[in-house]
Design a protein around this motif. Structure first.
Motif, PDB file in Angstrom:
ATOM      1  N   HIS A  77      46.110  45.793  22.613  1.00  0.00           N
ATOM      2  CA  HIS A  77      46.600  47.057  23.149  1.00  0.00           C
ATOM      3  C   HIS A  77      48.031  46.916  23.662  1.00  0.00           C
ATOM      4  O   HIS A  77      48.503  45.817  23.944  1.00  0.00           O
ATOM      5  CB  HIS A  77      45.685  47.584  24.258  1.00  0.00           C
ATOM      6  N   ALA A  78      48.686  48.054  23.745  1.00  0.00           N
ATOM      7  CA  ALA A  78      50.023  48.179  24.321  1.00  0.00           C
ATOM      8  C   ALA A  78      50.107  49.594  24.862  1.00  0.00           C
ATOM      9  O   ALA A  78      49.295  50.457  24.507  1.00  0.00           O
ATOM     10  CB  ALA A  78      51.094  47.942  23.265  1.00  0.00           C
ATOM     11  N   PHE A  79      51.087  49.853  25.722  1.00  0.00           N
ATOM     12  CA  PHE A  79      51.211  51.193  26.280  1.00  0.00           C
ATOM     13  C   PHE A  79      52.602  51.410  26.826  1.00  0.00           C
ATOM     14  O   PHE A  79      53.351  50.462  27.063  1.00  0.00           O
ATOM     15  CB  PHE A  79      50.167  51.433  27.382  1.00  0.00           C
ATOM     16  N   GLY A  80      52.939  52.669  27.007  1.00  0.00           N
ATOM     17  CA  GLY A  80      54.216  53.025  27.607  1.00  0.00           C
ATOM     18  C   GLY A  80      54.248  54.501  27.927  1.00  0.00           C
ATOM     19  O   GLY A  80      53.431  55.284  27.426  1.00  0.00           O
ATOM     20  N   ALA A  81      55.204  54.886  28.778  1.00  0.00           N
ATOM     21  CA  ALA A  81      55.374  56.294  29.132  1.00  0.00           C
ATOM     22  C   ALA A  81      55.955  57.044  27.943  1.00  0.00           C
ATOM     23  O   ALA A  81      56.754  56.491  27.178  1.00  0.00           O
ATOM     24  CB  ALA A  81      56.302  56.427  30.339  1.00  0.00           C
ATOM     25  N   THR A  82      55.561  58.279  27.761  1.00  0.00           N
ATOM     26  CA  THR A  82      56.150  59.095  26.705  1.00  0.00           C
ATOM     27  C   THR A  82      57.571  59.485  27.120  1.00  0.00           C
ATOM     28  O   THR A  82      57.941  59.394  28.300  1.00  0.00           O
ATOM     29  CB  THR A  82      55.304  60.355  26.425  1.00  0.00           C
ATOM     30  N   ALA A  83      58.363  59.949  26.169  1.00  0.00           N
ATOM     31  CA  ALA A  83      59.765  60.286  26.418  1.00  0.00           C
ATOM     32  C   ALA A  83      59.947  61.515  27.302  1.00  0.00           C
ATOM     33  O   ALA A  83      61.017  61.713  27.867  1.00  0.00           O
ATOM     34  CB  ALA A  83      60.482  60.488  25.087  1.00  0.00           C
ATOM     35  N   ASP A  84      58.908  62.345  27.450  1.00  0.00           N
ATOM     36  CA  ASP A  84      59.058  63.590  28.194  1.00  0.00           C
ATOM     37  C   ASP A  84      58.956  63.441  29.704  1.00  0.00           C
ATOM     38  O   ASP A  84      59.017  64.429  30.423  1.00  0.00           O
ATOM     39  CB  ASP A  84      58.088  64.661  27.688  1.00  0.00           C
ATOM     40  N   GLY A  85      58.837  62.215  30.224  1.00  0.00           N
ATOM     41  CA  GLY A  85      58.837  62.065  31.676  1.00  0.00           C
ATOM     42  C   GLY A  85      58.277  60.740  32.125  1.00  0.00           C
ATOM     43  O   GLY A  85      57.678  60.006  31.340  1.00  0.00           O
ATOM     44  N   PRO A  86      58.461  60.429  33.404  1.00  0.00           N
ATOM     45  CA  PRO A  86      57.899  59.194  33.943  1.00  0.00           C
ATOM     46  C   PRO A  86      56.377  59.277  34.018  1.00  0.00           C
ATOM     47  O   PRO A  86      55.797  60.361  33.893  1.00  0.00           O
ATOM     48  CB  PRO A  86      58.512  59.102  35.343  1.00  0.00           C
ATOM     49  N   ALA A  87      55.751  58.134  34.207  1.00  0.00           N
ATOM     50  CA  ALA A  87      54.288  58.075  34.307  1.00  0.00           C
ATOM     51  C   ALA A  87      53.892  57.044  35.347  1.00  0.00           C
ATOM     52  O   ALA A  87      54.647  56.118  35.639  1.00  0.00           O
ATOM     53  CB  ALA A  87      53.682  57.713  32.952  1.00  0.00           C
ATOM     54  N   GLU A  88      52.691  57.229  35.894  1.00  0.00           N
ATOM     55  CA  GLU A  88      52.118  56.248  36.821  1.00  0.00           C
ATOM     56  C   GLU A  88      50.678  55.983  36.415  1.00  0.00           C
ATOM     57  O   GLU A  88      49.945  56.902  36.047  1.00  0.00           O
ATOM     58  CB  GLU A  88      52.148  56.767  38.258  1.00  0.00           C
ATOM     59  N   LEU A  89      50.293  54.708  36.493  1.00  0.00           N
ATOM     60  CA  LEU A  89      48.942  54.291  36.122  1.00  0.00           C
ATOM     61  C   LEU A  89      48.363  53.371  37.184  1.00  0.00           C
ATOM     62  O   LEU A  89      49.099  52.620  37.818  1.00  0.00           O
ATOM     63  CB  LEU A  89      48.963  53.456  34.837  1.00  0.00           C
ATOM     64  N   LEU A  90      47.062  53.425  37.321  1.00  0.00           N
ATOM     65  CA  LEU A  90      46.321  52.429  38.070  1.00  0.00           C
ATOM     66  C   LEU A  90      45.667  51.537  37.024  1.00  0.00           C
ATOM     67  O   LEU A  90      44.966  52.036  36.134  1.00  0.00           O
ATOM     68  CB  LEU A  90      45.256  53.079  38.958  1.00  0.00           C
ATOM     69  N   ALA A  91      45.909  50.233  37.098  1.00  0.00           N
ATOM     70  CA  ALA A  91      45.316  49.283  36.160  1.00  0.00           C
ATOM     71  C   ALA A  91      44.367  48.368  36.927  1.00  0.00           C
ATOM     72  O   ALA A  91      44.748  47.805  37.955  1.00  0.00           O
ATOM     73  CB  ALA A  91      46.397  48.459  35.476  1.00  0.00           C
ATOM     74  N   VAL A  92      43.137  48.235  36.419  1.00  0.00           N
ATOM     75  CA  VAL A  92      42.125  47.389  37.050  1.00  0.00           C
ATOM     76  C   VAL A  92      41.556  46.460  35.979  1.00  0.00           C
ATOM     77  O   VAL A  92      41.183  46.920  34.899  1.00  0.00           O
ATOM     78  CB  VAL A  92      40.990  48.244  37.670  1.00  0.00           C
ATOM     79  N   LEU A  93      41.502  45.170  36.271  1.00  0.00           N
ATOM     80  CA  LEU A  93      40.966  44.182  35.344  1.00  0.00           C
ATOM     81  C   LEU A  93      39.796  43.449  35.969  1.00  0.00           C
ATOM     82  O   LEU A  93      39.836  43.101  37.148  1.00  0.00           O
ATOM     83  CB  LEU A  93      42.037  43.154  34.974  1.00  0.00           C
ATOM     84  N   GLY A  94      38.767  43.219  35.179  1.00  0.00           N
ATOM     85  CA  GLY A  94      37.623  42.481  35.679  1.00  0.00           C
ATOM     86  C   GLY A  94      36.868  41.832  34.532  1.00  0.00           C
ATOM     87  O   GLY A  94      36.788  42.405  33.455  1.00  0.00           O
ATOM     88  N   PRO A  95      36.332  40.655  34.684  1.00  0.00           N
ATOM     89  CA  PRO A  95      36.569  39.861  35.878  1.00  0.00           C
ATOM     90  C   PRO A  95      38.042  39.499  35.975  1.00  0.00           C
ATOM     91  O   PRO A  95      38.730  39.345  34.969  1.00  0.00           O
ATOM     92  CB  PRO A  95      35.694  38.629  35.693  1.00  0.00           C
ATOM     93  N   ALA A  96      38.486  39.380  37.194  1.00  0.00           N
ATOM     94  CA  ALA A  96      39.907  39.193  37.444  1.00  0.00           C
ATOM     95  C   ALA A  96      40.351  37.755  37.215  1.00  0.00           C
ATOM     96  O   ALA A  96      39.574  36.815  37.328  1.00  0.00           O
ATOM     97  CB  ALA A  96      40.235  39.602  38.867  1.00  0.00           C
ATOM     98  N   VAL A  97      41.611  37.646  36.884  1.00  0.00           N
ATOM     99  CA  VAL A  97      42.328  36.381  36.812  1.00  0.00           C
ATOM    100  C   VAL A  97      43.514  36.575  37.746  1.00  0.00           C
ATOM    101  O   VAL A  97      44.089  37.660  37.784  1.00  0.00           O
ATOM    102  CB  VAL A  97      42.816  36.123  35.369  1.00  0.00           C
ATOM    103  N   GLU A  98      43.892  35.573  38.485  1.00  0.00           N
ATOM    104  CA  GLU A  98      45.056  35.741  39.358  1.00  0.00           C
ATOM    105  C   GLU A  98      46.293  35.950  38.502  1.00  0.00           C
ATOM    106  O   GLU A  98      46.704  35.072  37.753  1.00  0.00           O
ATOM    107  CB  GLU A  98      45.191  34.530  40.286  1.00  0.00           C
ATOM    108  N   ARG A  99      46.887  37.161  38.603  1.00  0.00           N
ATOM    109  CA  ARG A  99      48.012  37.555  37.750  1.00  0.00           C
ATOM    110  C   ARG A  99      49.258  37.997  38.521  1.00  0.00           C
ATOM    111  O   ARG A  99      50.223  38.407  37.899  1.00  0.00           O
ATOM    112  CB  ARG A  99      47.595  38.707  36.832  1.00  0.00           C
ATOM    113  N   PHE A 100      49.257  37.970  39.827  1.00  0.00           N
ATOM    114  CA  PHE A 100      50.439  38.438  40.552  1.00  0.00           C
ATOM    115  C   PHE A 100      51.694  37.689  40.104  1.00  0.00           C
ATOM    116  O   PHE A 100      52.750  38.295  39.936  1.00  0.00           O
ATOM    117  CB  PHE A 100      50.252  38.309  42.062  1.00  0.00           C
ATOM    118  N   ASP A 101      51.599  36.372  39.892  1.00  0.00           N
ATOM    119  CA  ASP A 101      52.773  35.619  39.430  1.00  0.00           C
ATOM    120  C   ASP A 101      53.221  36.089  38.052  1.00  0.00           C
ATOM    121  O   ASP A 101      54.412  36.073  37.741  1.00  0.00           O
ATOM    122  CB  ASP A 101      52.491  34.114  39.410  1.00  0.00           C
TER     123      ASP A 101
END
Length: 171
Positions: free
Chosen positions: A114-138
């Motif tokens: 998968h891949a994703f991005g905001a459309t050209a007609d404006g900004p976007a905001e998403l909540l992304a949740v992954l589970g089971p989690a892997v430490e990804r902050f770095d």
């Protein structure tokens, strides 16, 4: 005699001991807005890092108009849920394209590119949740440096297994 979780007969004492050692202590996590780390991106967006590691990882991602959110990749171990909070996001899901507006949700099982991005007609905001989690902050911090030209994307390639982010268009 009592039955254990795996269906075997057991004495009450053995069952109690096995159960006590198998139970993990759950701890609630509270992240206040003022305590969340923010990783700015050059297109006016950024990651708000919410939770890292087990049982779920979560971040909020703001994308400027037409900005890419992620290049094609998959997670071998984690499912990923996106909830579009604002704007419109174009998702590429194993070759198919889905456009999802505010209030829509996308659930991606492990192994699905998968891949994703905001459309050209404006900004976007998403909540992304992954589970089971892997430490990804770095990983998200590194992506911020890559986006600002302070680090090479190629530096992330040896870390694909660590972060369970496997890029489909790179070795």
């Amino acid at each position: 005699m009592d039955m254990t979780a795996d269906g075997k007969r057991s004495t009450g004492t053995a069952t109690a001991t096995a159960t006590a050692t198998a139970v993990a202590v759950a701890v609630a996590v509270v992240v206040r807005a003022e305590d969340a780390e923010y990783v700015p991106l050059p297109h006016g967006g950024g990651f708000t890092l919410l939770t890292d590691g087990a049982p779920l990882g979560a971040n909020r991602l703001a994308l400027g108009s037409g900005a890419a959110g992620a290049r094609p990749h998959f997670h071998a171990r984690s499912a990923e849920l996106f909830h579009v909070l604002a704007g419109t996001v174009e998702f590429r899901l194993d070759g198919a394209v889905e456009t999802v507006g505010a209030g829509g949700t996308v659930l991606i099982p492990p192994g699905v590119p998968h891949a994703f991005g905001a459309t050209a007609d404006g900004p976007a905001e998403l909540l992304a949740v992954l589970g089971p989690a892997v430490e990804r902050f770095d990983y998200f911090r590194a992506l911020g440096r890559v986006q600002h030209g302070l680090q090479s994307f190629d530096d992330l390639l040896p870390e694909q297994e660590r972060y369970d982010v496997h890029f489909v268009d790179r070795a």
